[in-house]
Scaffold this motif. Sequence first.
Motif, PDB file in Angstrom:
ATOM      1  N   PHE A   1       0.860  -1.186   0.000  1.00  0.00           N
ATOM      2  CA  PHE A   1       0.000   0.000   0.000  1.00  0.00           C
ATOM      3  C   PHE A   1       0.893   1.231   0.000  1.00  0.00           C
ATOM      4  CE2 PHE A   1      -2.627  -3.252   2.047  1.00  0.00           C
ATOM      5  CZ  PHE A   1      -3.805  -3.138   1.324  1.00  0.00           C
ATOM      6  N   ALA A   2       0.520   2.226  -0.797  1.00  0.00           N
ATOM      7  CA  ALA A   2       1.244   3.492  -0.833  1.00  0.00           C
ATOM      8  C   ALA A   2       0.272   4.616  -0.505  1.00  0.00           C
ATOM      9  CB  ALA A   2       1.868   3.725  -2.203  1.00  0.00           C
ATOM     10  N   SER A   3       0.703   5.553   0.343  1.00  0.00           N
ATOM     11  CA  SER A   3      -0.112   6.727   0.661  1.00  0.00           C
ATOM     12  C   SER A   3       0.781   7.741   1.348  1.00  0.00           C
ATOM     13  CB  SER A   3      -1.292   6.356   1.568  1.00  0.00           C
ATOM     14  OG  SER A   3      -0.839   5.990   2.866  1.00  0.00           O
ATOM     15  N   GLY A   4       0.243   8.925   1.592  1.00  0.00           N
ATOM     16  CA  GLY A   4       0.990   9.967   2.293  1.00  0.00           C
ATOM     17  C   GLY A   4       1.588  11.006   1.375  1.00  0.00           C
ATOM     18  N   GLU A   5       1.807  10.644   0.128  1.00  0.00           N
ATOM     19  CA  GLU A   5       2.327  11.543  -0.898  1.00  0.00           C
ATOM     20  C   GLU A   5       1.766  11.096  -2.244  1.00  0.00           C
ATOM     21  OE1 GLU A   5       6.862  12.117   0.897  1.00  0.00           O
ATOM     22  OE2 GLU A   5       6.477  10.715  -0.729  1.00  0.00           O
ATOM     23  N   ALA A   6       1.943  11.938  -3.253  1.00  0.00           N
ATOM     24  CA  ALA A   6       1.566  11.524  -4.604  1.00  0.00           C
ATOM     25  C   ALA A   6       2.480  10.391  -5.054  1.00  0.00           C
ATOM     26  CB  ALA A   6       1.664  12.707  -5.562  1.00  0.00           C
ATOM     27  N   LEU A   7       1.883   9.341  -5.600  1.00  0.00           N
ATOM     28  CA  LEU A   7       2.639   8.187  -6.082  1.00  0.00           C
ATOM     29  C   LEU A   7       3.013   8.405  -7.544  1.00  0.00           C
ATOM     30  CD1 LEU A   7       3.735   5.286  -5.818  1.00  0.00           C
ATOM     31  CD2 LEU A   7       1.431   4.469  -6.400  1.00  0.00           C
TER      32      LEU A   7
ATOM     33  N   GLY B   1       0.415  11.624 -12.548  1.00  0.00           N
ATOM     34  CA  GLY B   1       0.811  10.394 -11.880  1.00  0.00           C
ATOM     35  C   GLY B   1      -0.344   9.445 -11.665  1.00  0.00           C
ATOM     36  N   VAL B   2      -0.182   8.540 -10.699  1.00  0.00           N
ATOM     37  CA  VAL B   2      -1.149   7.481 -10.452  1.00  0.00           C
ATOM     38  C   VAL B   2      -2.400   8.062  -9.793  1.00  0.00           C
ATOM     39  CG1 VAL B   2      -1.529   5.292  -9.272  1.00  0.00           C
ATOM     40  CG2 VAL B   2       0.727   5.816 -10.221  1.00  0.00           C
ATOM     41  N   PRO B   3      -3.603   7.725 -10.276  1.00  0.00           N
ATOM     42  CA  PRO B   3      -4.831   8.236  -9.646  1.00  0.00           C
ATOM     43  C   PRO B   3      -4.942   7.788  -8.189  1.00  0.00           C
ATOM     44  CG  PRO B   3      -5.300   7.275 -11.803  1.00  0.00           C
ATOM     45  CD  PRO B   3      -3.877   6.905 -11.474  1.00  0.00           C
ATOM     46  N   ILE B   4      -5.730   8.537  -7.420  1.00  0.00           N
ATOM     47  CA  ILE B   4      -6.020   8.126  -6.042  1.00  0.00           C
ATOM     48  C   ILE B   4      -7.325   7.349  -5.970  1.00  0.00           C
ATOM     49  CG2 ILE B   4      -4.645   9.952  -4.975  1.00  0.00           C
ATOM     50  CD1 ILE B   4      -7.221  11.513  -4.508  1.00  0.00           C
ATOM     51  N   GLY B   5      -8.032   7.236  -7.085  1.00  0.00           N
ATOM     52  CA  GLY B   5      -9.101   6.259  -7.194  1.00  0.00           C
ATOM     53  C   GLY B   5     -10.492   6.717  -6.826  1.00  0.00           C
ATOM     54  N   ARG B   6     -11.233   5.789  -6.230  1.00  0.00           N
ATOM     55  CA  ARG B   6     -12.645   5.993  -5.893  1.00  0.00           C
ATOM     56  C   ARG B   6     -12.843   5.821  -4.393  1.00  0.00           C
ATOM     57  NH1 ARG B   6     -12.557   2.962 -10.753  1.00  0.00           N
ATOM     58  NH2 ARG B   6     -13.539   4.089 -12.497  1.00  0.00           N
TER      59      ARG B   6
ATOM     60  N   ALA C   1     -11.371  10.618 -17.056  1.00  0.00           N
ATOM     61  CA  ALA C   1     -12.402  10.084 -17.948  1.00  0.00           C
ATOM     62  C   ALA C   1     -12.948   8.739 -17.473  1.00  0.00           C
ATOM     63  CB  ALA C   1     -11.831   9.936 -19.363  1.00  0.00           C
ATOM     64  N   GLU C   2     -12.200   8.053 -16.586  1.00  0.00           N
ATOM     65  CA  GLU C   2     -12.624   6.753 -16.070  1.00  0.00           C
ATOM     66  C   GLU C   2     -13.377   6.868 -14.752  1.00  0.00           C
ATOM     67  OE1 GLU C   2     -12.153   4.094 -17.922  1.00  0.00           O
ATOM     68  OE2 GLU C   2     -11.121   5.341 -19.413  1.00  0.00           O
ATOM     69  N   GLY C   3     -13.657   8.089 -14.306  1.00  0.00           N
ATOM     70  CA  GLY C   3     -14.362   8.280 -13.045  1.00  0.00           C
ATOM     71  C   GLY C   3     -13.489   8.082 -11.826  1.00  0.00           C
ATOM     72  N   ARG C   4     -12.188   8.332 -11.989  1.00  0.00           N
ATOM     73  CA  ARG C   4     -11.242   8.197 -10.876  1.00  0.00           C
ATOM     74  C   ARG C   4     -10.727   9.574 -10.489  1.00  0.00           C
ATOM     75  NH1 ARG C   4      -7.740   4.007 -14.413  1.00  0.00           N
ATOM     76  NH2 ARG C   4      -7.387   6.031 -15.430  1.00  0.00           N
ATOM     77  N   LEU C   5     -10.433   9.745  -9.212  1.00  0.00           N
ATOM     78  CA  LEU C   5      -9.867  11.006  -8.755  1.00  0.00           C
ATOM     79  C   LEU C   5      -8.367  11.031  -9.027  1.00  0.00           C
ATOM     80  CD1 LEU C   5     -11.639  11.529  -5.314  1.00  0.00           C
ATOM     81  CD2 LEU C   5     -11.921  12.940  -7.353  1.00  0.00           C
ATOM     82  N   VAL C   6      -7.892  12.191  -9.481  1.00  0.00           N
ATOM     83  CA  VAL C   6      -6.472  12.408  -9.710  1.00  0.00           C
ATOM     84  C   VAL C   6      -6.039  13.587  -8.853  1.00  0.00           C
ATOM     85  CG1 VAL C   6      -4.708  13.036 -11.397  1.00  0.00           C
ATOM     86  CG2 VAL C   6      -6.589  11.525 -12.063  1.00  0.00           C
ATOM     87  N   PHE C   7      -5.024  13.385  -8.018  1.00  0.00           N
ATOM     88  CA  PHE C   7      -4.515  14.452  -7.161  1.00  0.00           C
ATOM     89  C   PHE C   7      -3.704  15.435  -7.997  1.00  0.00           C
ATOM     90  CE2 PHE C   7      -1.147  16.250  -4.491  1.00  0.00           C
ATOM     91  CZ  PHE C   7      -1.889  16.783  -3.445  1.00  0.00           C
ATOM     92  N   VAL C   8      -3.966  16.741  -7.795  1.00  0.00           N
ATOM     93  CA  VAL C   8      -3.278  17.792  -8.551  1.00  0.00           C
ATOM     94  C   VAL C   8      -2.326  18.592  -7.670  1.00  0.00           C
ATOM     95  CG1 VAL C   8      -3.580  19.868  -9.958  1.00  0.00           C
ATOM     96  CG2 VAL C   8      -5.194  17.958 -10.183  1.00  0.00           C
ATOM     97  N   GLY C   9      -2.763  18.945  -6.459  1.00  0.00           N
ATOM     98  CA  GLY C   9      -1.916  19.755  -5.577  1.00  0.00           C
ATOM     99  C   GLY C   9      -2.707  20.292  -4.410  1.00  0.00           C
TER     100      GLY C   9
END
Length: 403
Positions: free
Chosen positions: A255-261, A305-310, A380-388
């Motif tokens: 599992f990765a979290s705490g920062e943008a992957l 980068g990698v989405p943070i998902g749903r 476009a896939e309905g996933r959240l993407v972290f920007v800043g």
Amino acid sequence: ALVSDGAELSRAGFDERVHRLARELIARGVGPESVVAVALPRSVELVVALHAVVCAGAAYLPVETDQPVERVAFVLEDAGPALLLCRDEDTADLPAEPAVPRIVLDDPATATRLAARDPGPVSDADRRAPLRGGHPAYVLYTSGSTGRPKGVVVSHGAIVNRLAWMQGAYGLGPDDRVLLKTPVSFDVSVWELFWPFAAGAGLVAAAPGGHRDPAYLAGLMKDTGVTVCHFVPSMLRLFVEEPRAALCTSLRRVFASGEALGAETARRLRDLLPRTALANLYGPTEAAVDVTAFEVGDEEFTGAGVPIGRPVWNTGVYVLDGRLAPVPAGVEGELYLSGVQLARGYVNRPGLSAERFAADPFGAPGARMYRTGDVVRWDAEGRLVFVGRSDFQVKVRGMRIEL
């Protein structure tokens, strides 16, 4: 059930120690709505103590004695714990004020009292009052915009939802071993500490300070057969560069979290350990650890980068503009959270709590939503993407810093 410093403690032995200490805490007046400070290094004693506090019905407050003494004093003064659990050798690192009553766990008199306590399971009949989902389970202090730390109070109901979702999504079993390496002042440690025991899996505790050493971690995971662990992305990047990491073939999930992957870090892990799954999680301390998740596959990611998902179970996510109106997919907005995982608020900060935990205009009467300060967008896939960030907050190795 628990491996630490090369020694193993069975589940039966662990439960017995937890119940005895929980009964000692109850006898000292601890119960629901109480706070108990715990100033112990990562060890068997730490894991037992945190479980005992929760078992007694109280909320645990982690205190790390390697932090500045002024910060430790402020946290103890602000949270007002009923008791403080520590070892004799650590008392010199604790502030003299405020004078919190202490239970010194390695004191012979304490050992005698604990040995006399009933080792059987603790129920509401034993506690000072019945334990309910709305009662606090833990209090964690994060950075503050003025340099004054703020304590986040998280309820049992909130963290139970988080753990139940994690088990439903990723399913630990009796053959799994989870690595405990996150400092207890960070919320990731909560699921590392409690998920394995709830699921009947094993827990391997890294040595104090070991979380900073990728070579040590690789050796520990290989030798103890760790199957599940967490990394802050910057540490994961160092781990996959460690030659011994390739030997961690027992590792089935990271599992990765705490920062943008970053996409490159995810790709490096996939190349190094192709049978190891990777999940990217996101969430603030104010919402019981994580609120969104994304299973990283073979897809290649660029840009943000990698989405943070749903969202996870029983959790709502809103991407809103400055007028609190939802924005369409592809448009950046601020992320707001709702649902059962929201914290109760901040310790002794009613104004800040009201500001950050506002009324949810999209929910039922009385519902709240938390303003994260994070800027995201739907892809476009309905996933959240972290920007800043929408403010000046930054993260350094997973730690929130207010500039």
